[in-house]
Design an enzyme around this catalytic site. Structure first.
Site, PDB file in Angstrom:
ATOM      1  N   GLU A   1      90.315  25.958  41.101  1.00 49.56           N
ATOM      2  CA  GLU A   1      90.760  25.641  42.451  1.00 49.56           C
ATOM      3  C   GLU A   1      89.782  24.814  43.263  1.00 49.56           C
ATOM      4  OE1 GLU A   1      88.882  29.868  42.727  1.00 49.56           O
ATOM      5  OE2 GLU A   1      90.098  28.742  41.312  1.00 49.56           O
TER       6      GLU A   1
ATOM      7  N   GLU B   1      96.656  27.989  42.185  1.00 47.40           N
ATOM      8  CA  GLU B   1      95.517  27.194  42.649  1.00 47.40           C
ATOM      9  C   GLU B   1      95.679  26.771  44.102  1.00 47.40           C
ATOM     10  OE1 GLU B   1      93.115  27.429  40.674  1.00 47.40           O
ATOM     11  OE2 GLU B   1      94.390  28.137  39.049  1.00 47.40           O
TER      12      GLU B   1
END
Length: 964
Positions: free
Chosen positions: A351, A385
């Site tokens: 992420e 994410e």
């Protein structure tokens, strides 16, 4: 991180460009790396150039110095970094890929100190006047002189001792110049390779989480040490440079006679080092309308983008971002959202703020080749994410002991985001199969662990990596789902909104979230028996979960710690004595829903509104993280209902009844016969969730019995049950010529064919081998439905020999779509030929044949084959030192490797081999340490279960398959 998945020109430092590009330094340091790779840690100073120092430890003999600890002192706080890096995308004369760079970190002295301790790992630092860095005072502050400096290898620190203290409140900047290896180890600043038109291409990319930013440049590499990053990348003109922020226009520069681009980036938001990302590649992108407020781009190999494989991700990213903006009541805080598909990547995705990195299979989708399972994976990973952009990136946990909150939360809400993007998929139901049921098997072991640990118990990098497991992701998501359910989703999201607003661009601990959720409860009509913190601490501070036993005759409800092996000894103390505050819900014959908070070991005389011969099923839609047992009469009523009109019980609860019964039987709380009886209605069931749950639970029986006399009757029973399902889908798909419309029907069609072929249902094997033979005759034309590819490949390879295997291997090596390559890679493990399996195992440790990111998963797949399991076990034991050292002892996939290799273990011989393996490799398990203990415990439990149940199971299957 996904499963289970991470500048300004004006302030650029230019005074040491010549030092960075010096050819003599590069050549000399590449020799150092060559020696490092051969494990020669005692490097001679004559090996490196006169201006560099090799990474050797000069640890003082006095124990417990500040640099002996794994945590940074609290005396310094970073403010900003200015980092310039030049990755070489071609090997040097020694065959090594390197990068050179320099970094300036501006930091504030919080507490007077004569020490600067900053992380640095596997970097060769240039010496300046005998020291490894240069220190300058800012804003009138005078920088003390450096007394000595060294690299502390065990704790991964650069240590600078000063002649006099830094002054509290003053600011300074530290300059370092360094060379690192752009290795293929999938961590820090590393290289990924791929072929395009027969030419090898190299990508320089990153994976910093959890502790590898220090491999790219010296930094304060802890999540609470947030700062602003000014990145500059020097790269070949045919490549593009990406980072977290929008780039300025590249400028032409010359280094060592090479004409290059220098790309600087806007300063980042204040953020943690583990979220930093940068990539140099020859990729291209697809994008949305540029008038959108947020620039969204999907990056990948040029051919993948040109063929439209990024279109689905692009289509869904915008809506999912909008969903989370609404859910969090907070605008996306960046100007852009780049997402990039990498050929080599250790996790599912990472992420990184503004530049999310993915495996190709987690971002790219090709409708003609990829299955609907591939499509779901893309949607859920993107959602996972993007959820982190706020929860994790904007607000970050203070230390890794709270990783569960970050990853568990993203796991839970990823299903909400994916459900918004694909409302016809029933994603909110599939979380039960994908997360809840699976992790309960792990959390029912005494070798499990609580969700939240004490900070002092998570210090070393390998301890941090060990937390990236199913407890953190799946149990974390499951208990937060339960919390959202009893608070209501509206109250839950309102608590999140105020939490994010208070702690934005900062750090928090889990109790901060509890406080904000409690504030939301106070403003609602929700009535709880205790505060959110008091309720939830019992779920996160102690391992495990309860089994709730309901006696419908007396109205009594009780709870106790559920363990798969009830005879095992729990050595981990709990201040709550393994009692939970349990939100018990149930429905009865009339469909009325009721609820009750179980706050003690037992509650009596609860009104359950049941009449004679009526039934009750608890834990509606399995929203609670607990199992349920009943009195005998209620079990019989439920079995009768399943056999007559199973649709009266909600579909998730039909799956739950199967899963609970099988696990209760393993824990000796109900008979194994009762568990097996929960599968009898399946000859009338066509829904995916009950079938998938039954398949997984019966798979345990196959693991235990597929080498014994139980196997034949068990196969015969499953063949009888699955034949109607096979015929149902044959009719639904008009003799396999159409694709079912429903998302879950598409999954269940796969189950129908897979189980039918493995149990010998008439016509199944001929169907799959026929499709495969057609493909072998014309390799350029694969007419097999994408959803059925793995099943067909596996069935045909299992039924065939070397010709089928070699054909599939050829197709795998030539596959240009990662999801197709993955299916073939897994199916190759289905062969029944031992010599082919042994050859395949050898391929796993050759990165030219199997990418490093896929090595452990491929070995696990081979071990899932009854013939391959002993071969894989012998192979891994013989090669353990090589696997551990070259494939990363800190990789969180290592736990999965141990788990996959030992699932069949159920004998005294297996147990002894496992104990010998533990003893022979003591200290060399890294992130697999807990998995090894779980394997030992599971083996002992399997031995006991086999001894008690084998005869009963054999008799039951015989009775169900014998002619009347």
């Amino acid at each position: 991180m996904g499963k289970g998945i991470f500048l300004s020109k004006a302030v650029a430092v230019t005074c040491v460009v010549a030092a960075i590009g010096a050819a003599a330094t590069i050549i000399a340091l590449s020799v150092v790396f060559a020696q490092e790779k051969s494990k020669n840690e005692a490097l001679s100073s004559s090996t490196a150039s006169p201006n560099t120092i090799p990474p050797v430890s000069t640890t003082p003999s006095t124990p417990k110095e500040p640099w002996d600890h794994y945590r940074l002192p609290h005396s310094l706080a970073p403010v900003s970094y200015n980092v310039t890096l030049w990755p070489r995308l071609k090997p040097d004369a020694n065959g090594l890929y390197i990068f050179t760079g320099h970094s300036v970190v501006v930091f504030r002295c919080v507490k007077e100190t004569d020490l600067i301790i900053i992380h640095s790992n596997k970097l060769n630092l240039t010496k300046f006047e005998g020291h490894l860095a240069k220190l300058t005072g800012l804003n009138g502050a005078t920088a003390p002189g450096l007394k000595t400096s060294w690299l502390e290898i065990p704790t991964q620190f650069l240590v600078l001792q000063l002649n006099s203290p830094l002054q509290a409140g003053s600011s300074y900047e530290l300059f370092t110049d360094f060379v690192g290896e752009l290795a293929d180890d999938l961590g820090g600043f590393y290289r990924s390779e791929y072929l395009e038109d027969g030419e090898k291409k190299v990508v320089a990319t990153t994976q910093m989480q959890p502790t590898d930013a220090r491999k790219a440049f010296p930094c304060f590499d802890e999540p609470a040490m947030k700062a602003v990053f000014h990145m500059t990348l020097i790269h070949p003109p045919e490549t593009v440079a990406l980072s977290n922020s929008i780039s300025y226009d590249p400028v032409n520069v010359t280094r060592d006679g090479h004409s290059l681009f220098q790309t600087a980036f806007e300063p980042t938001k204040i953020m943690s080092t583990y979220l930093l990302a940068f990539v140099v590649c020859e990729f291209t992108f697809t994008t949305t309308n540029t008038t959108e407020e947020v620039l969204i781009r999907i990056w990948a190999r040029r051919k993948a983008i040109e063929e439209g494989h990024g279109n689905y991700a692009l289509e869904k990213t915008g809506p999912i971002l909008k969903f989370f903006e609404h859910y969090y009541n907070s605008s996306y805080p960046l100007k852009k959202s780049d997402q990039i598909a990498l050929p080599d990547f250790s996790a599912g995705a990472m992420e990184n703020w503004g530049l999310i990195t993915y495996r190709e299979t987690a971002l790219l989708y090709n409708p003609g080749v990829s299955s609907n399972g591939d499509k779901e994976w893309v949607a859920t990973v993107i959602s996972h994410e993007l959820a982190h952009m706020w929860f994790g990136n904007l607000v970050t946990t203070r230390w890794w002991n709270d990783l569960w909150l970050n990853e568990g939360f993203a796991t839970y809400v990823s299903y909400l985001g994916a459900d918004y993007a694909e409302p016809n998929w029933n994603m909110k139901d599939l979380i039960v199969l994908n997360e809840v049921i699976g992790v309960m098997g792990v959390d029912a072991l005494v070798s499990s662990h609580p969700l939240s640990s004490k900070e002092e118990d998570v210090m070393r990098p390998e301890q941090i990596s060990e937390l990236f497991d199913s407890i953190t992701y799946s149990k974390g998501g499951s208990v937060l789902r339960m919390l959202s359910e009893f608070l209501t989703e509206d109250v839950f999201s309102r608590g999140l909104q105020t939490y994010l607003k208070e702690f934005q661009y900062s750090n928090a601990v889990y109790t901060d979230l509890w406080k904000h959720l409690q504030m939301a409860v106070a403003e609602s009509s929700i009535v709880l028996p205790h505060s959110v913190e008091v309720i939830m601490n019992r779920w996160i501070l102690q391992m495990g979960f309860p089994v709730v036993t309901i006696d419908t005759k007396t109205g009594n409800i009780s709870q106790k710690h559920f363990l798969l092996n009830p005879d095992s000894v729990v050595n981990r103390p709990s201040e709550f004595n393994y009692e939970w505050f349990v939100p018990v819900t149930w429905i009865n014959t009339g469909g009325a829903e009721q609820s009750y908070w179980l706050l003690d070991k037992e509650a009596t005389n609860i009104n359950m509104s049941l009449g004679a011969n009526e039934w009750l099923v608890a834990n509606i839609n399995m929203t609670g993280f607990y199992r349920v047992n009943y009195d005998t009469e209620n079990w019989e009523s439920l079995l009768a209902k399943l056999s007559t009109k199973h649709q009266d019980i909600p579909v998730i609860n039909r799956a739950q009844l199967i899963d609970d019964a099988f696990n209760l039987a393993r824990a000796k709380m109900v008979s194994t016969t009762l568990a097996l009886r929960t599968t009898k209605f399946l000859d009338k069931e066509v829904e995916y969730m009950p079938w998938e749950t039954a398949r997984r639970n019966l798979n345990y029986f196959f693991l235990m019995f597929d080498r014994s006399e139980v196997y034949g009757p068990m196969q015969a029973y499953l063949k009888k049950q699955v034949t109607p399902l096979f015929n149902h889908f044959k009719e639904l798909t008009v003799n396999w010529t159409k694709i079912p419309e429903s998302h879950t029907d598409q999954y269940n069609q796969v189950n129908a064919i897979s189980m039918a072929c493995s149990t010998g249902v008439e016509g199944c094997k001929e169907l799959t081998t026929g499709w495969f033979r057609e493909w072998m005759k014309n390799p350029s034309l694969n007419k097999i439905s994408p959803n059925l590819k793995y099943t067909v490949y596996c069935s045909a390879i299992a039924a065939g020999g070397v010709d089928e295997w070699d054909f599939a291997w050829s197709m795998f090596k030539n596959a240009t779509i990662a999801s197709e390559a993955d299916k073939l890679m897994s199916a190759l493990a289905c062969t029944k030929q031992p010599w082919l399996l042994n050859r395949y195992l050898e391929y796993c440790l050759d990165p030219a044949k199997i990418r490093k990111q896929d090595a452990t998963s491929t070995i696990i797949t081979i071990a899932s084959n009854a013939i391959g399991q002993p071969l894989a076990w012998d192979f891994v034991r013989a090669k353990w030192n090589h696997i551990f050292n070259d494939y990363g002892g800190g990789s969180f996939s290592f736990g999965g490797l141990i788990n996959g290799l030992t699932k069949r273990f159920a004998s005294e011989f297996d147990l002894k081999q496992l104990k010998d393996f533990k003893e022979d490799n003591a200290g060399q398990f890294g992130s697999a340490t807990a998995a090894l203990e779980q394997a030992l415990e599971r083996t002992e439990a399997n031995m006991q279960w086999m001894a008690v149940n084998k005869d009963e199971v054999l008799n039951w299957f015989n009775s169900e398959t014998s002619p009347l």
